[in-house]
Enzyme design. Sequence first.
Site, PDB file in Angstrom:
ATOM      1  N   ARG A 114       0.891  -1.198  -0.064  1.00 32.67           N
ATOM      2  CA  ARG A 114      -0.034  -0.003   0.096  1.00 32.67           C
ATOM      3  C   ARG A 114       0.760   1.204   0.038  1.00 32.67           C
ATOM      4  NH1 ARG A 114      -2.704  -2.962   3.588  1.00 32.67           N
ATOM      5  NH2 ARG A 114      -4.473  -4.381   2.772  1.00 32.67           N
ATOM      6  N   LYS A 136       3.708  12.016 -10.271  1.00 32.88           N
ATOM      7  CA  LYS A 136       2.919  11.122 -11.122  1.00 32.88           C
ATOM      8  C   LYS A 136       3.730   9.970 -11.692  1.00 32.88           C
ATOM      9  CE  LYS A 136       0.067  14.884 -13.631  1.00 32.88           C
ATOM     10  NZ  LYS A 136      -0.397  15.301 -15.264  1.00 32.88           N
ATOM     11  N   GLU A 178      10.753  20.076 -24.098  1.00 34.54           N
ATOM     12  CA  GLU A 178       9.904  20.205 -22.553  1.00 34.54           C
ATOM     13  C   GLU A 178      10.829  21.447 -21.962  1.00 34.54           C
ATOM     14  OE1 GLU A 178       7.412  19.000 -21.411  1.00 34.54           O
ATOM     15  OE2 GLU A 178       7.181  16.965 -21.936  1.00 34.54           O
ATOM     16  N   LYS A 220       8.360  23.669 -12.047  1.00 35.38           N
ATOM     17  CA  LYS A 220       7.533  22.635 -11.848  1.00 35.38           C
ATOM     18  C   LYS A 220       7.223  22.305 -10.158  1.00 35.38           C
ATOM     19  CE  LYS A 220       6.092  18.028 -13.493  1.00 35.38           C
ATOM     20  NZ  LYS A 220       6.120  16.730 -13.943  1.00 35.38           N
ATOM     21  N   GLU A 230      -3.144  18.468  -9.787  1.00 30.58           N
ATOM     22  CA  GLU A 230      -3.713  19.160 -11.120  1.00 30.58           C
ATOM     23  C   GLU A 230      -5.157  19.396 -11.140  1.00 30.58           C
ATOM     24  OE1 GLU A 230      -1.667  17.313 -14.513  1.00 30.58           O
ATOM     25  OE2 GLU A 230      -3.355  17.987 -15.793  1.00 30.58           O
ATOM     26  N   ARG A 234      -1.780  23.343 -12.282  1.00 34.53           N
ATOM     27  CA  ARG A 234      -1.046  22.501 -12.847  1.00 34.53           C
ATOM     28  C   ARG A 234      -0.984  22.154 -14.166  1.00 34.53           C
ATOM     29  NH1 ARG A 234       1.604  16.867  -9.832  1.00 34.53           N
ATOM     30  NH2 ARG A 234       2.854  16.178 -11.794  1.00 34.53           N
ATOM     31  N   ASN A 238       0.728  21.448 -19.172  1.00 33.91           N
ATOM     32  CA  ASN A 238       0.431  20.880 -20.464  1.00 33.91           C
ATOM     33  C   ASN A 238       0.400  21.741 -21.547  1.00 33.91           C
ATOM     34  OD1 ASN A 238      -0.105  18.311 -19.009  1.00 33.91           O
ATOM     35  ND2 ASN A 238      -2.075  19.011 -18.618  1.00 33.91           N
ATOM     36  N   HIS A 241       0.640  20.131 -25.225  1.00 36.23           N
ATOM     37  CA  HIS A 241       0.678  18.640 -24.916  1.00 36.23           C
ATOM     38  C   HIS A 241      -0.797  18.145 -25.570  1.00 36.23           C
ATOM     39  CE1 HIS A 241       4.147  18.645 -22.403  1.00 36.23           C
ATOM     40  NE2 HIS A 241       4.095  17.411 -22.173  1.00 36.23           N
ATOM     41  N   HIS A 245       0.135  14.852 -27.780  1.00 37.22           N
ATOM     42  CA  HIS A 245      -0.524  13.576 -27.641  1.00 37.22           C
ATOM     43  C   HIS A 245      -1.265  13.231 -28.827  1.00 37.22           C
ATOM     44  CE1 HIS A 245      -0.481  14.614 -23.227  1.00 37.22           C
ATOM     45  NE2 HIS A 245       0.636  13.932 -23.397  1.00 37.22           N
ATOM     46  N   HIS A 258       8.249  11.754 -27.455  1.00 32.03           N
ATOM     47  CA  HIS A 258       7.361  12.736 -26.942  1.00 32.03           C
ATOM     48  C   HIS A 258       7.764  14.437 -26.855  1.00 32.03           C
ATOM     49  CE1 HIS A 258       4.518  14.251 -24.010  1.00 32.03           C
ATOM     50  NE2 HIS A 258       5.547  14.883 -23.120  1.00 32.03           N
TER      51      HIS A 258
HETATM   52  N1  LIG Z   1       5.542  11.194 -14.633  1.00 33.89           N
HETATM   53  C1  LIG Z   1       5.522  12.115 -15.329  1.00 33.89           C
HETATM   54  O1  LIG Z   1       5.266  13.578 -14.771  1.00 33.89           O
HETATM   55  C2  LIG Z   1       5.860  12.161 -16.629  1.00 33.89           C
HETATM   56  C3  LIG Z   1       6.167  13.423 -17.157  1.00 33.89           C
HETATM   57  C4  LIG Z   1       6.776  13.384 -18.534  1.00 33.89           C
HETATM   58  C5  LIG Z   1       7.047  12.169 -19.065  1.00 33.89           C
HETATM   59  N2  LIG Z   1       6.805  11.157 -18.393  1.00 33.89           N
HETATM   60  C6  LIG Z   1       6.931   9.745 -19.265  1.00 33.89           C
HETATM   61  O2  LIG Z   1       8.343   9.637 -19.417  1.00 33.89           O
HETATM   62  C7  LIG Z   1       8.819   8.682 -20.307  1.00 33.89           C
HETATM   63  C8  LIG Z   1       9.715   9.205 -21.186  1.00 33.89           C
HETATM   64  O3  LIG Z   1      10.973   9.392 -20.505  1.00 33.89           O
HETATM   65  P1  LIG Z   1      12.155   9.568 -21.091  1.00 33.89           P
HETATM   66  O4  LIG Z   1      12.185  10.595 -22.355  1.00 33.89           O
HETATM   67  O5  LIG Z   1      13.124  10.153 -19.880  1.00 33.89           O
HETATM   68  O6  LIG Z   1      12.514   8.342 -22.002  1.00 33.89           O
HETATM   69  P2  LIG Z   1      12.806   6.771 -21.352  1.00 33.89           P
HETATM   70  O7  LIG Z   1      12.828   6.655 -19.929  1.00 33.89           O
HETATM   71  O8  LIG Z   1      11.778   5.999 -22.128  1.00 33.89           O
HETATM   72  O9  LIG Z   1      14.305   6.574 -22.085  1.00 33.89           O
HETATM   73  C9  LIG Z   1      14.407   6.528 -23.315  1.00 33.89           C
HETATM   74  C10 LIG Z   1      15.677   5.666 -23.606  1.00 33.89           C
HETATM   75  O10 LIG Z   1      16.961   6.588 -23.042  1.00 33.89           O
HETATM   76  C11 LIG Z   1      17.805   5.573 -22.467  1.00 33.89           C
HETATM   77  N3  LIG Z   1      18.649   6.273 -21.538  1.00 33.89           N
HETATM   78  C12 LIG Z   1      18.117   6.542 -20.263  1.00 33.89           C
HETATM   79  N4  LIG Z   1      18.871   7.318 -19.638  1.00 33.89           N
HETATM   80  C13 LIG Z   1      20.310   7.261 -20.469  1.00 33.89           C
HETATM   81  C14 LIG Z   1      21.741   7.761 -20.140  1.00 33.89           C
HETATM   82  N5  LIG Z   1      21.908   8.471 -19.382  1.00 33.89           N
HETATM   83  N6  LIG Z   1      22.428   7.370 -21.429  1.00 33.89           N
HETATM   84  C15 LIG Z   1      22.021   6.796 -22.313  1.00 33.89           C
HETATM   85  N7  LIG Z   1      20.722   6.102 -22.483  1.00 33.89           N
HETATM   86  C16 LIG Z   1      19.820   6.476 -21.571  1.00 33.89           C
HETATM   87  C17 LIG Z   1      16.905   4.532 -22.225  1.00 33.89           C
HETATM   88  O11 LIG Z   1      17.698   3.069 -21.907  1.00 33.89           O
HETATM   89  C18 LIG Z   1      15.971   4.114 -22.946  1.00 33.89           C
HETATM   90  O12 LIG Z   1      16.376   3.650 -24.096  1.00 33.89           O
HETATM   91  C19 LIG Z   1       7.027   8.552 -21.204  1.00 33.89           C
HETATM   92  O13 LIG Z   1       6.718   7.381 -20.768  1.00 33.89           O
HETATM   93  C20 LIG Z   1       6.368   9.708 -20.388  1.00 33.89           C
HETATM   94  O14 LIG Z   1       4.905   9.176 -20.436  1.00 33.89           O
HETATM   95  C21 LIG Z   1       6.112  11.184 -17.185  1.00 33.89           C
HETATM   96 ZN   LIG Z   2       5.627  16.149 -21.428  1.00 29.45          ZN
END
Ligand SMILES: NC(=O)c1ccc[n+]([C@@H]2O[C@H](COP(=O)([O-])OP(=O)(O)OC[C@H]3O[C@@H](n4cnc5c(N)ncnc54)[C@H](O)[C@@H]3O)[C@@H](O)[C@H]2O)c1
Ligand SMILES: [Zn+2]
Length: 351
Positions: A114, A136, A178, A220, A230, A234, A238, A241, A245, A258
């Site tokens: 939990r 999130k 971003e 942020k 949100e 917040r 977006n 976005h 999306h 993205h």
């Molecule tokens: N929770 C939130 O508020 C929030 C906000 C924005 C995005 N997201 C989510 O984040 C995800 C995207 O995250 P991301 O863009 O960080 O990409 P990712 O986590 O999908 O990673 C992308 C690639 O980069 C590689 N990688 C990571 N760090 C590395 C490094 N230091 N050196 C070399 N390679 C590296 C990974 O192995 C992977 O292949 C999406 O699923 C999105 O929905 C969440």
């Molecule tokens: Zn985003």
Amino acid sequence: VTALMRFDVTTEPRCPVVIGPGALGALAGFRAQHSASFFVSDATVALQHGGRIGLDALPHHLLPAGEAAKSLGRLEALLEALAAARLDRRSLVVAFGGGSIGDVAGLAAALYMRGIAVLQCPTTLLAMADSAIGGKTAVDLAAGKNLAGVFHPPIAVLADTDTLATLPAEQLVAGLGEVLKCALLAGEGELVFVEQHAQELRSGDGAALARAIEFCARLKAAIVARDPREAGERKRLNLGHTFAHAIEKVAGYGRIPHGVAVGCGLALLPDGALVERVRALLARLGLCASLRELEQRYAVALPAAALIEAMRSDKKGVRGSPRFVLPTGIGEVLADQGLRDAQLLEVLSAP
Ligand SMILES: NC(=O)c1ccc[n+]([C@@H]2O[C@H](COP(=O)([O-])OP(=O)(O)OC[C@H]3O[C@@H](n4cnc5c(N)ncnc54)[C@H](O)[C@@H]3O)[C@@H](O)[C@H]2O)c1
Ligand SMILES: [Zn+2]
């Protein structure tokens, strides 16, 4: 040499954020406050940066790299791994990777017994500037991205900018989408910083990236502290976005990163002077400044009708009527805005 930056997300409890080269040095202190620590990462990050934290010798679970980590099946396997490691309520889950790892590890920590503590150690620009902060978490469903998740704020965020040295150029550029969004929300000073350091940012200069991450994370953090769930403010985050999306969905998830889609979304706004400035900056950051450019670079079709259809089913929209965050000036936006069909069609059909 860039010094470490520290500030708190002033939620209750507070969440310290550490940004800069060597930020992972703070890891030991957080681990010491817990009965056990369990690390979640992917093979790429583990190989490139596991040595920084001695990952091999620590209890850990590797998820597939990228969005593939964000499934209920992967979440289940991770939860079983937490149980097999005999974590208890006072244990710590450490997310060590990009936003995908952070989202799944955060959700697993929220569900296990939990809810146990999670520490976010982001290794991508996008995760440092955005996803690691704010609590999130989510996995994807067949019906759409991020449809199953909860809010579960981390106990701290350690953004070690040394890890960015190995980030592939495409990931770096996506993160800059971003960063530009945050600059537009933050104000003229931040926007000018990005304009003056576009080349350094794009080429991965550590000092420029650390500063950009800092203003994004501070922005942020401030917004999240005032509106953690949100309910209102917040939503400003977006910006770009609703378009992004729809672009990601129509292109087919995974085709267009993205952050690249977000960057393009920032250019799809019906305001003359600001849009020109944004377009010029997008180009200098290596991002796409129009839908037609995206279509070419990623060999996809993004017809206006399909984008509009996708927006109508966006989970952030009131059903059937897409909502937008629209800039009214630099550092000023209005959330929850509608656009007239004719206006939308014009923006999306522009050559
Ligand atoms: N929770 C939130 O508020 C929030 C906000 C924005 C995005 N997201 C989510 O984040 C995800 C995207 O995250 P991301 O863009 O960080 O990409 P990712 O986590 O999908 O990673 C992308 C690639 O980069 C590689 N990688 C990571 N760090 C590395 C490094 N230091 N050196 C070399 N390679 C590296 C990974 O192995 C992977 O292949 C999406 O699923 C999105 O929905 C969440
Ligand atoms: Zn985003």
